[in-house]
Enzyme design. Structure first.
Site, PDB file in Angstrom:
ATOM      1  N   TYR A 103       0.925  -1.335  -0.094  1.00 29.32           N
ATOM      2  CA  TYR A 103       0.062   0.070  -0.094  1.00 29.32           C
ATOM      3  C   TYR A 103       0.942   1.282   0.163  1.00 29.32           C
ATOM      4  O   TYR A 103       0.469   2.336  -0.724  1.00 29.32           O
ATOM      5  CB  TYR A 103      -1.006   0.010   1.061  1.00 29.32           C
ATOM      6  CG  TYR A 103      -2.182  -0.837   0.830  1.00 29.32           C
ATOM      7  CD1 TYR A 103      -3.300  -0.278   0.105  1.00 29.32           C
ATOM      8  CD2 TYR A 103      -2.179  -2.302   1.288  1.00 29.32           C
ATOM      9  CE1 TYR A 103      -4.535  -1.288  -0.107  1.00 29.32           C
ATOM     10  CE2 TYR A 103      -3.227  -3.114   0.796  1.00 29.32           C
ATOM     11  CZ  TYR A 103      -4.214  -2.556   0.222  1.00 29.32           C
ATOM     12  OH  TYR A 103      -5.472  -3.257  -0.061  1.00 29.32           O
ATOM     13  N   GLN A 148     -15.496   4.659  -5.565  1.00 24.13           N
ATOM     14  CA  GLN A 148     -14.817   3.271  -5.060  1.00 24.13           C
ATOM     15  C   GLN A 148     -13.277   3.538  -4.965  1.00 24.13           C
ATOM     16  O   GLN A 148     -12.534   2.459  -4.500  1.00 24.13           O
ATOM     17  CB  GLN A 148     -14.998   2.035  -5.847  1.00 24.13           C
ATOM     18  CG  GLN A 148     -16.553   1.518  -5.923  1.00 24.13           C
ATOM     19  CD  GLN A 148     -16.803   0.639  -6.906  1.00 24.13           C
ATOM     20  OE1 GLN A 148     -16.798  -0.618  -6.776  1.00 24.13           O
ATOM     21  NE2 GLN A 148     -17.113   1.123  -8.059  1.00 24.13           N
ATOM     22  N   ASP A 187      -7.927   6.963  -4.514  1.00 32.04           N
ATOM     23  CA  ASP A 187      -6.590   7.733  -4.806  1.00 32.04           C
ATOM     24  C   ASP A 187      -6.643   9.243  -4.462  1.00 32.04           C
ATOM     25  O   ASP A 187      -5.600  10.086  -4.640  1.00 32.04           O
ATOM     26  CB  ASP A 187      -6.405   7.568  -6.210  1.00 32.04           C
ATOM     27  CG  ASP A 187      -7.475   7.749  -7.296  1.00 32.04           C
ATOM     28  OD1 ASP A 187      -8.466   8.639  -7.016  1.00 32.04           O
ATOM     29  OD2 ASP A 187      -7.717   7.093  -8.464  1.00 32.04           O
ATOM     30  N   HIS A 192     -14.677   3.073  -0.408  1.00 31.66           N
ATOM     31  CA  HIS A 192     -13.727   2.250  -0.091  1.00 31.66           C
ATOM     32  C   HIS A 192     -12.639   2.518   0.777  1.00 31.66           C
ATOM     33  O   HIS A 192     -11.594   2.310   0.796  1.00 31.66           O
ATOM     34  CB  HIS A 192     -12.979   1.580  -1.301  1.00 31.66           C
ATOM     35  CG  HIS A 192     -14.249   0.296  -1.913  1.00 31.66           C
ATOM     36  ND1 HIS A 192     -14.125   0.022  -3.123  1.00 31.66           N
ATOM     37  CD2 HIS A 192     -15.356   0.165  -1.406  1.00 31.66           C
ATOM     38  CE1 HIS A 192     -15.022  -0.958  -3.063  1.00 31.66           C
ATOM     39  NE2 HIS A 192     -15.883  -0.879  -2.448  1.00 31.66           N
ATOM     40  N   CYS A 224      -0.262   2.308  16.564  1.00 33.12           N
ATOM     41  CA  CYS A 224      -1.060   3.291  17.068  1.00 33.12           C
ATOM     42  C   CYS A 224      -0.633   3.792  18.289  1.00 33.12           C
ATOM     43  O   CYS A 224      -0.122   3.206  19.189  1.00 33.12           O
ATOM     44  CB  CYS A 224      -2.501   2.502  17.437  1.00 33.12           C
ATOM     45  SG  CYS A 224      -3.638   3.883  18.297  1.00 33.12           S
ATOM     46  N   THR A 251     -16.368   1.760 -13.860  1.00 36.81           N
ATOM     47  CA  THR A 251     -16.574   0.757 -13.041  1.00 36.81           C
ATOM     48  C   THR A 251     -17.038  -0.660 -13.664  1.00 36.81           C
ATOM     49  O   THR A 251     -18.032  -0.478 -14.637  1.00 36.81           O
ATOM     50  CB  THR A 251     -17.132   1.017 -11.720  1.00 36.81           C
ATOM     51  OG1 THR A 251     -17.560  -0.209 -10.985  1.00 36.81           O
ATOM     52  CG2 THR A 251     -18.666   1.451 -12.034  1.00 36.81           C
ATOM     53  N   SER A 252     -16.355  -1.528 -13.183  1.00 36.56           N
ATOM     54  CA  SER A 252     -16.776  -3.026 -13.956  1.00 36.56           C
ATOM     55  C   SER A 252     -18.252  -3.413 -13.303  1.00 36.56           C
ATOM     56  O   SER A 252     -18.777  -4.431 -13.821  1.00 36.56           O
ATOM     57  CB  SER A 252     -15.819  -4.103 -13.505  1.00 36.56           C
ATOM     58  OG  SER A 252     -15.696  -4.127 -12.175  1.00 36.56           O
ATOM     59  N   PRO A 297     -15.357   2.297 -21.670  1.00 40.23           N
ATOM     60  CA  PRO A 297     -14.856   1.597 -22.854  1.00 40.23           C
ATOM     61  C   PRO A 297     -15.468   0.243 -23.207  1.00 40.23           C
ATOM     62  O   PRO A 297     -15.598  -0.163 -24.624  1.00 40.23           O
ATOM     63  CB  PRO A 297     -13.393   1.533 -23.146  1.00 40.23           C
ATOM     64  CG  PRO A 297     -12.817   2.309 -21.623  1.00 40.23           C
ATOM     65  CD  PRO A 297     -14.151   2.527 -20.945  1.00 40.23           C
TER      66      PRO A 297
HETATM   67  P1  OAD Z   1     -12.417  -2.681 -12.225  1.00 39.78           P
HETATM   68  O1  OAD Z   1     -10.934  -2.917 -12.432  1.00 39.78           O
HETATM   69  O2  OAD Z   1     -13.012  -3.776 -11.772  1.00 39.78           O
HETATM   70  O3  OAD Z   1     -12.958  -1.885 -13.406  1.00 39.78           O
HETATM   71  C1  OAD Z   1     -12.581  -0.825 -14.050  1.00 39.78           C
HETATM   72  C2  OAD Z   1     -13.426  -0.538 -15.187  1.00 39.78           C
HETATM   73  O4  OAD Z   1     -13.081   0.721 -15.690  1.00 39.78           O
HETATM   74  C3  OAD Z   1     -13.667  -1.598 -16.348  1.00 39.78           C
HETATM   75  O5  OAD Z   1     -14.972  -1.650 -16.488  1.00 39.78           O
HETATM   76  C4  OAD Z   1     -13.061  -1.117 -17.417  1.00 39.78           C
HETATM   77  O6  OAD Z   1     -13.546  -1.299 -18.877  1.00 39.78           O
HETATM   78  C5  OAD Z   1     -12.889   0.444 -17.259  1.00 39.78           C
HETATM   79  N1  OAD Z   1     -12.150   1.456 -17.888  1.00 39.78           N
HETATM   80  C6  OAD Z   1     -10.816   1.245 -18.253  1.00 39.78           C
HETATM   81  N2  OAD Z   1     -10.321   2.288 -18.705  1.00 39.78           N
HETATM   82  C7  OAD Z   1     -11.275   3.270 -18.662  1.00 39.78           C
HETATM   83  C8  OAD Z   1     -11.335   4.600 -19.067  1.00 39.78           C
HETATM   84  N3  OAD Z   1     -10.227   5.395 -19.643  1.00 39.78           N
HETATM   85  N4  OAD Z   1     -12.562   5.403 -18.812  1.00 39.78           N
HETATM   86  C9  OAD Z   1     -13.515   4.712 -18.271  1.00 39.78           C
HETATM   87  N5  OAD Z   1     -13.636   3.384 -17.861  1.00 39.78           N
HETATM   88  C10 OAD Z   1     -12.443   2.793 -18.008  1.00 39.78           C
HETATM   89  O7  OAD Z   1     -12.370  -1.645 -11.094  1.00 39.78           O
HETATM   90  P2  OAD Z   1     -13.698  -1.038 -10.268  1.00 39.78           P
HETATM   91  O8  OAD Z   1     -15.041  -1.430 -10.638  1.00 39.78           O
HETATM   92  O9  OAD Z   1     -13.515   0.217  -9.671  1.00 39.78           O
HETATM   93  O10 OAD Z   1     -11.961  -2.788  -4.344  1.00 39.78           O
HETATM   94  O11 OAD Z   1     -13.503  -2.237  -8.935  1.00 39.78           O
HETATM   95  C11 OAD Z   1     -14.345  -2.101  -7.759  1.00 39.78           C
HETATM   96  C12 OAD Z   1     -13.387  -2.475  -6.464  1.00 39.78           C
HETATM   97  O12 OAD Z   1     -12.883  -3.914  -6.927  1.00 39.78           O
HETATM   98  C13 OAD Z   1     -12.282  -1.823  -6.300  1.00 39.78           C
HETATM   99  O13 OAD Z   1     -12.714  -0.624  -5.422  1.00 39.78           O
HETATM  100  C14 OAD Z   1     -11.553  -2.645  -5.494  1.00 39.78           C
HETATM  101  C15 OAD Z   1     -11.526  -3.905  -6.384  1.00 39.78           C
HETATM  102  O14 OAD Z   1     -11.201  -4.983  -5.811  1.00 39.78           O
HETATM  103  C16 OAD Z   1     -11.532  -3.182  -3.140  1.00 39.78           C
HETATM  104  O15 OAD Z   1     -10.163  -3.043  -3.295  1.00 39.78           O
HETATM  105  C17 OAD Z   1     -12.022  -3.398  -1.905  1.00 39.78           C
END
Ligand code: OAD
Length: 249
Positions: free
Chosen positions: A71, A105, A108, A123, A152, A193-194, A219
C-alpha cells in the site's frame, strides 16, 4: 470544442435539466492518470497481485509488513500522478447544478485534487491510515519506519491502510450518504467501474428503479450496460469533457 462523440438528444436534454447529479466512479476514471485498474486481464492489479495476499484482514494478520509496503508503494504512485480530464469535467459539471456528489470506489484522492467538493469515499482513502484495532482512529500523519509497521499511539496495535478490504463492511456513514444522494438524484452517471463489486454496483439499479436516467461511461460493456438508460462507449477522459461541452451549446 469539436467532439468525436454524437450524443442522443434525449440524453442531452435530461443532462441539461438535471440539478441533483451523482457520479459513481471506479478505477477506470483514474486509468488515464496512469493508475492501473483492478480487473484488466493483462495490466490489472489483480492480474499481477493476489488480492487474497494483499487486500484482506487475514493477509494483514499473516504478514503486516508485506501488506503495509504494498500500500505504501501504491500511495507513492498516486502522489506522483495528476487528475485527468475526466476528473476535471466532473468538478466543472458541479458548477451547473444545485447538488453534485461524487460517490467513488477509488482510494486515490484524485477527485478532490481536481476540485470536486462533495466526494463520498466508499472504499476509504489510501492517503490515510488507521488503527487496526480501533476502526475509528484514523490518522492523516504518521512516521514510516524502515523495518516495521508503525503502531497506534493510543493502543500500540499496528496501523493499517484506511481502505476497505475483501470481507470487510463499507464505512456505514459513507454508504448511507451514498444511498441518500442516489435516492434524491435526477441524473446518475456510472463511470469506469466494472459494476461487479457490491454494494457499489447496486446503486445505479436503485436509481433506475426510481425512474432516474442512468448514464454509463466505459470503453467496455459491463453487467450494467444492458440496463443503463444510455451507455457511452469510450474513455472517461474524452467522453466526459465532450458531454459537458455538449450541454453548454
Ligand atoms: P475494475 O478494475 O473492476 O473495473 C474498471 C473498469 O474501468 C472496467 O470496466 C474498465 O472497462 C473501465 N475502464 C478502463 N479504462 C477506462 C477509462 N479510460 N475510462 C472509463 N472506464 C475505463 O475497477 P472497479 O470497478 O473500480 O475494491 O473495482 C471495484 C473494486 O474492486 C475496487 O474498489 C477494489 C477492487 O477489488 C477493493 O479493493 C475492496
Amino acid at each position: 470544442m469539436s467532439s468525436d462523440f454524437a450524443f442522443d438528444d434525449g440524453l442531452i436534454q435530461a443532462a441539461r435539466r438535471a440539478q441533483r447529479v451523482v457520479a459513481l466512479s471506479g478505477a477506470g476514471i483514474s486509468a488515464e492518470s496512469g493508475i492501473p485498474t483492478f480487473r484488466d486481464a493483462q495490466k490489472g492489479l489483480w492480474a499481477e497481485f493476489d488480492p487474497m495476499e494483499l487486500a484482506t484482514p487475514e493477509a494483514f494478520e499473516r504478514n503486516p509488513k508485506f501488506v503495509w509496503d504494498w500500500y505504501a508503494m501504491r500511495r507513492q504512485e498516486m502522489v506522483e500522478v495528476e487528475p485527468n480530464a475526466g476528473h476535471y469535467a466532473l468538478a466543472n459539471w458541479a458548477q451547473r447544478c444545485s447538488d453534485f456528489s461524487v460517490v467513488t470506489q477509488n482510494v486515490d484522492g484524485l477527485h478532490q485534487r481536481a476540485g470536486s467538493e462533495q466526494v463520498i469515499e466508499l472504499h476509504g482513502s489510501l492517503l490515510q491510515v488507521r488503527c487496526s484495532a480501533e476502526e475509528h482512529k484514523v490518522v492523516d500523519d504518521w512516521l514510516e519506519l524502515p523495518d516495521e509497521v508503525p503502531r497506534c499511539a493510543h493502543c500500540e496495535a499496528y496501523l493499517r491502510p484506511n481502505v476497505v478490504w475483501f470481507g470487510e463492511m463499507l464505512p456505514m456513514g459513507a454508504l448511507l450518504r451514498a444511498e441518500e444522494v442516489v435516492a434524491t438524484a435526477d441524473l446518475v452517471l456510472s463511470i469506469g467501474t466494472s459494476s461487479l463489486v457490491q454494494p457499489a454496483a447496486q446503486l445505479p439499479y436503485r436509481a433506475l428503479k426510481a425512474g432516474v436516467t442512468v448514464v454509463e461511461i466505459n470503453p467496455d460493456e459491463t453487467p450494467l450496460t444492458a440496463d443503463a438508460t444510455y451507455s457511452l462507449r469510450g474513455p472517461a477522459g474524452q467522453v466526459l469533457p465532450a458531454l459537458l461541452a455538449a450541454l453548454s451549446h
